[in-house]
Design a protein around this motif. Structure first.
Motif, PDB file in Angstrom:
ATOM      1  N   GLU A 162       0.859  -1.314  -0.084  1.00 48.38           N
ATOM      2  CA  GLU A 162      -0.028   0.122  -0.138  1.00 48.38           C
ATOM      3  C   GLU A 162       0.692   1.287  -0.066  1.00 48.38           C
ATOM      4  O   GLU A 162       0.815   2.182  -0.879  1.00 48.38           O
ATOM      5  CB  GLU A 162      -0.880  -0.018   1.207  1.00 48.38           C
ATOM      6  N   TYR A 163       1.860   1.318   0.721  1.00 48.11           N
ATOM      7  CA  TYR A 163       2.873   2.345   0.911  1.00 48.11           C
ATOM      8  C   TYR A 163       3.469   2.597  -0.632  1.00 48.11           C
ATOM      9  O   TYR A 163       3.641   3.735  -0.991  1.00 48.11           O
ATOM     10  CB  TYR A 163       4.080   2.079   1.832  1.00 48.11           C
ATOM     11  N   ASP A 164       3.895   1.506  -1.231  1.00 48.84           N
ATOM     12  CA  ASP A 164       4.692   1.604  -2.342  1.00 48.84           C
ATOM     13  C   ASP A 164       3.596   2.168  -3.474  1.00 48.84           C
ATOM     14  O   ASP A 164       4.005   2.884  -4.494  1.00 48.84           O
ATOM     15  CB  ASP A 164       5.254   0.435  -2.903  1.00 48.84           C
ATOM     16  N   LEU A 165       2.409   1.790  -3.476  1.00 45.04           N
ATOM     17  CA  LEU A 165       1.614   2.215  -4.586  1.00 45.04           C
ATOM     18  C   LEU A 165       1.217   3.546  -4.229  1.00 45.04           C
ATOM     19  O   LEU A 165       1.082   4.551  -5.400  1.00 45.04           O
ATOM     20  CB  LEU A 165       0.603   1.207  -4.238  1.00 45.04           C
ATOM     21  N   LEU A 166       0.831   4.164  -2.999  1.00 46.50           N
ATOM     22  CA  LEU A 166       0.629   5.495  -2.657  1.00 46.50           C
ATOM     23  C   LEU A 166       1.989   6.211  -3.280  1.00 46.50           C
ATOM     24  O   LEU A 166       1.795   7.384  -3.759  1.00 46.50           O
ATOM     25  CB  LEU A 166       0.426   5.742  -1.262  1.00 46.50           C
ATOM     26  N   HIS A 167       3.219   5.764  -2.880  1.00 44.18           N
ATOM     27  CA  HIS A 167       4.214   6.529  -3.176  1.00 44.18           C
ATOM     28  C   HIS A 167       4.386   6.809  -4.777  1.00 44.18           C
ATOM     29  O   HIS A 167       4.645   7.911  -5.245  1.00 44.18           O
ATOM     30  CB  HIS A 167       5.682   5.888  -2.786  1.00 44.18           C
ATOM     31  N   ALA A 168       4.093   5.645  -5.447  1.00 43.29           N
ATOM     32  CA  ALA A 168       4.248   5.569  -7.103  1.00 43.29           C
ATOM     33  C   ALA A 168       3.198   6.697  -7.555  1.00 43.29           C
ATOM     34  O   ALA A 168       3.641   7.417  -8.491  1.00 43.29           O
ATOM     35  CB  ALA A 168       4.103   4.259  -7.536  1.00 43.29           C
ATOM     36  N   LEU A 169       1.895   6.571  -7.103  1.00 42.75           N
ATOM     37  CA  LEU A 169       1.003   7.619  -7.647  1.00 42.75           C
ATOM     38  C   LEU A 169       1.333   9.001  -7.061  1.00 42.75           C
ATOM     39  O   LEU A 169       1.094   9.931  -7.977  1.00 42.75           O
ATOM     40  CB  LEU A 169      -0.455   7.353  -6.884  1.00 42.75           C
ATOM     41  N   LEU A 170       1.896   9.352  -5.911  1.00 44.39           N
ATOM     42  CA  LEU A 170       2.205  10.609  -5.554  1.00 44.39           C
ATOM     43  C   LEU A 170       3.219  11.230  -6.373  1.00 44.39           C
ATOM     44  O   LEU A 170       3.516  12.473  -6.809  1.00 44.39           O
ATOM     45  CB  LEU A 170       2.764  10.918  -4.238  1.00 44.39           C
ATOM     46  N   LEU A 171       4.344  10.272  -6.723  1.00 44.02           N
ATOM     47  CA  LEU A 171       5.466  10.889  -7.668  1.00 44.02           C
ATOM     48  C   LEU A 171       5.020  11.189  -8.987  1.00 44.02           C
ATOM     49  O   LEU A 171       5.648  11.943  -9.619  1.00 44.02           O
ATOM     50  CB  LEU A 171       6.391   9.569  -7.789  1.00 44.02           C
ATOM     51  N   SER A 172       3.899  10.520  -9.414  1.00 46.64           N
ATOM     52  CA  SER A 172       3.444  10.562 -10.608  1.00 46.64           C
ATOM     53  C   SER A 172       2.848  12.151 -11.112  1.00 46.64           C
ATOM     54  O   SER A 172       2.677  12.387 -12.391  1.00 46.64           O
ATOM     55  CB  SER A 172       2.056   9.591 -11.158  1.00 46.64           C
ATOM     56  N   ASN A 173       2.779  12.774 -10.243  1.00 47.47           N
ATOM     57  CA  ASN A 173       2.312  14.273 -10.179  1.00 47.47           C
ATOM     58  C   ASN A 173       0.944  14.391 -11.084  1.00 47.47           C
ATOM     59  O   ASN A 173       0.673  15.220 -11.889  1.00 47.47           O
ATOM     60  CB  ASN A 173       3.312  15.061 -11.350  1.00 47.47           C
TER      61      ASN A 173
END
Length: 222
Positions: free
Chosen positions: A154-165
C-alpha cells in the motif's frame, strides 16, 4: 521504489540488497553488464545502482548505451574508481550521481531517494495530496496530521501515485513498481491495494480512469 542493482561482488551485492530492502526499496540484482543493460531497457526501474567494473560488459559501456537510447532512468554509479578523471567521465557519460566504495547504506538510500525525487520533478522531500502526506525517508504516511499504518505494498503504491504528479499509471506500470523478480502477482492485486488505500485515506484520493489506470485526484481531499 523498485531499484536495479548491478554489482558482481557477491558479498557487497548481498549487503546492498539487504540494506536497501530495510529502507523500503524493492531490489532486483544482476551481476554483469549485459544483464544490466537488458533490464534497464525494460523501463521497469525508478533508479539503478551501477558498478563500473562489471564482467561481460563494462559499466561505462552500459551507461553510454542506455543514454544513447534516450533511457532517462536515474543511474547512481558505485565504484572503486576514485580518480577525478574517472568521476568526470562517469558523469559526462550520463550518470546522475557517483559514489566511491566503501559506502554508507544510509547515504546510498538518501541519494537514491533524491535521484527519484528529482527525476519526477519533485522539489519537496515530503509528498502530499490533500490531507495526505508521505515522507520517503521516514517511510511514514499521515492523514490530517495523524499517522496511518499501511502495508508495504500500500505504501509503495501510494508513493508511486504521488510521484506521478497526477499522471495516469496503468495497472501494468504499478505492478512494475510494486513487485520485484519472483513475486507472485494476483490478477487483481493492484485493485485490492487501491481499495484499502481509499478505505484508509479517503474515497476521493485516488481516481480511476476507466480503461487506462489510476492517478491522484486533482485537488484531492481525504
Amino acid at each position: 521504489m523498485r531499484i536495479l542493482l548491478a554489482e558482481d561482488d557477491e558479498l557487497l551485492g548481498s549487503g546492498i540488497r539487504a540494506g536497501l530492502a530495510q529502507h523500503g526499496f524493492q531490489v532486483d540484482w544482476v551481476r554483469d553488464g549485459v544483464a544490466s543493460e537488458r533490464e534497464l531497457a525494460t523501463g521497469a526501474y525508478q533508479a539503478c545502482v551501477l558498478d563500473l567494473g562489471l564482467p561481460r560488459q563494462d559499466g561505462m559501456d552500459v551507461l553510454r548505451q542506455v543514454r544513447s537510447r534516450r533511457n532517462a532512468t536515474p543511474v547512481l554509479v558505485l565504484t572503486a574508481r576514485d580518480a577525478v578523471t574517472a568521476r568526470i567521465a562517469g558523469l559526462d557519460a550520463g550518470a546522475d550521481d557517483y559514489l566511491i566504495k566503501p559506502i554508507d547504506l544510509h547515504e546510498l538510500a538518501a541519494r537514491l531517494r533524491a535521484l527519484v525525487r528529482r527525476a519526477h520533478g519533485q522539489s519537496e522531500t515530503r509528498l502530499s495530496a490533500g490531507a495526505v502526506e508521505l515522507d520517503p525517508a521516514a517511510h511514514q504516511v499521515w492523514l490530517a496530521g495523524m499517522p496511518v499504518e499501511l502495508s508495504g505494498r500500500e505504501y509503495d503504491l501510494l508513493h508511486a501515485l504521488l510521484l506521478s504528479n497526477g499522471r495516469v499509471l496503468s495497472r501494468e506500470q504499478l505492478e512494475q513498481r510494486l513487485y520485484q523478480w519472483g513475486s507472485e502477482i494476483n490478477s487483481n492485486a493492484v485493485e485490492v491495494h487501491i481499495y484499502h488505500l481509499r478505505r484508509k485515506l479517503g474515497a476521493g484520493l485516488i481516481e480511476t480512469v476507466r480503461g487506462v489506470g489510476y492517478r491522484m485526484a486533482q485537488g484531492a481531499t481525504a
